[in-house]
Scaffold this motif. Sequence first.
Motif, PDB file in Angstrom:
ATOM      1  N   ASP A 153      59.953 -78.252  30.335  1.00  0.00           N
ATOM      2  CA  ASP A 153      60.540 -78.456  29.027  1.00  0.00           C
ATOM      3  C   ASP A 153      59.413 -78.773  28.041  1.00  0.00           C
ATOM      4  N   ASN A 154      59.741 -78.827  26.743  1.00  0.00           N
ATOM      5  CA  ASN A 154      58.740 -79.119  25.703  1.00  0.00           C
ATOM      6  C   ASN A 154      57.508 -78.229  25.849  1.00  0.00           C
ATOM      7  N   ASN A 183      58.671 -72.761  20.530  1.00  0.00           N
ATOM      8  CA  ASN A 183      58.450 -74.198  20.635  1.00  0.00           C
ATOM      9  C   ASN A 183      56.966 -74.519  20.482  1.00  0.00           C
ATOM     10  N   SER A 188      63.067 -80.017  22.802  1.00  0.00           N
ATOM     11  CA  SER A 188      63.568 -80.066  24.171  1.00  0.00           C
ATOM     12  C   SER A 188      64.771 -79.138  24.293  1.00  0.00           C
ATOM     13  N   TYR A 189      64.817 -78.383  25.367  1.00  0.00           N
ATOM     14  CA  TYR A 189      65.939 -77.480  25.619  1.00  0.00           C
ATOM     15  C   TYR A 189      67.103 -78.287  26.180  1.00  0.00           C
ATOM     16  N   ASP A 190      68.257 -78.221  25.519  1.00  0.00           N
ATOM     17  CA  ASP A 190      69.436 -78.992  25.917  1.00  0.00           C
ATOM     18  C   ASP A 190      70.348 -78.127  26.768  1.00  0.00           C
TER      19      ASP A 190
END
Length: 357
Positions: A153-154, A183, A188-190
């Motif tokens: 993530d991130n 990104n 952050s991917y939810d």
Amino acid sequence: MAAAAWVWRWGWGRRCPGRPGLPGPGPGPITPLCLLLPLLGLVAADITDGNSEHLKREHSLIKPYQGVGSSSMPLWDFQGSTMLTSQYVRLTPDERSREGSIWNHQPCFLKDWEMHVHFKVHGAGKKNLHGDGIALWYARDRLVPGPVFGSKDNFHGLAIFLDTYPNDETTERVFPYISVMVNNGSLSYDHSKDGRWTELAGCTADFRNREHDTFLAARYSRGRLTVMTDLEDKNEWKSCIDITGVRLPTGYYFGASAGTGDLSDNHDIISLKLFQLMVEHTPDEENIDWTKIEPSVNFLRSPKDNVDDPTGNFRSGPLTGWRVFLLLLCALLGIIVCAVVGAVVFQKRQERNKRFY
């Protein structure tokens, strides 16, 4: 080397299967249909000329694979549950809680490129009893496992998500669903919202459990990112995503990853083919250090201001509390201004009338 053309119809055009660089799965003889396309009133766009010399083999995964039966191969690294066979690279088997990825060894320093992906997602699960999907990456960090379809993530860079399971029960979108995210490490991917808050654009795409080959093409050139699919076995591209204002650096890595949770699927990559696009840049663009660019998008509105549309497009989101407040405030100020202006006009008229008595 002269820049040449990718021929298409208004919209997305017919894939010419024998010509790499044109929408097609790989090298081969040029079909008569491809030769006749310019005579049928089609338009051209400055992309590649379809010659095999534009295929960048150092960034491509093509049969016959080398290193079958091992955990690595020239130019590519595996991680997690990834398994190499003679027919495909399986990122995850149809088993729960598996993650796998494959990443190119070489950083890509092309400013304009096009990636063709031949993939297959299939399994025994019935409707909405399968997951989770594949992510295609152009990212700074490679081989870092994480919660985003088997990768971190991130991240820094571009991700294209081929999502097969709706985690958000309130969503109106139809799955499977393809979306893109850019990104710079701050987002952050939810998963609980299927990445809706950070999605730039997306479309519904029925690619799971198809009996024929399924393809995706992603093209990045001069700030424009387009994604198209060929999922109907019609040898034609269908537009999925087309956005401008995208800034991606050079020197990042191409990769693919997949993950399963309580639900599962086989996630297979058959080929990844990267083509160099012959595009002229201005002197100012040529003087930019493209390795120092931060991934970004000059978007007119925040992706968070979008909600799902069953057609896969965006429409304006509902009025939130602060928007209602601003609208009411503007309306109140408008009423006050009108009242003041009306009072002034009325007073002036009264004074003018008194002069005649």
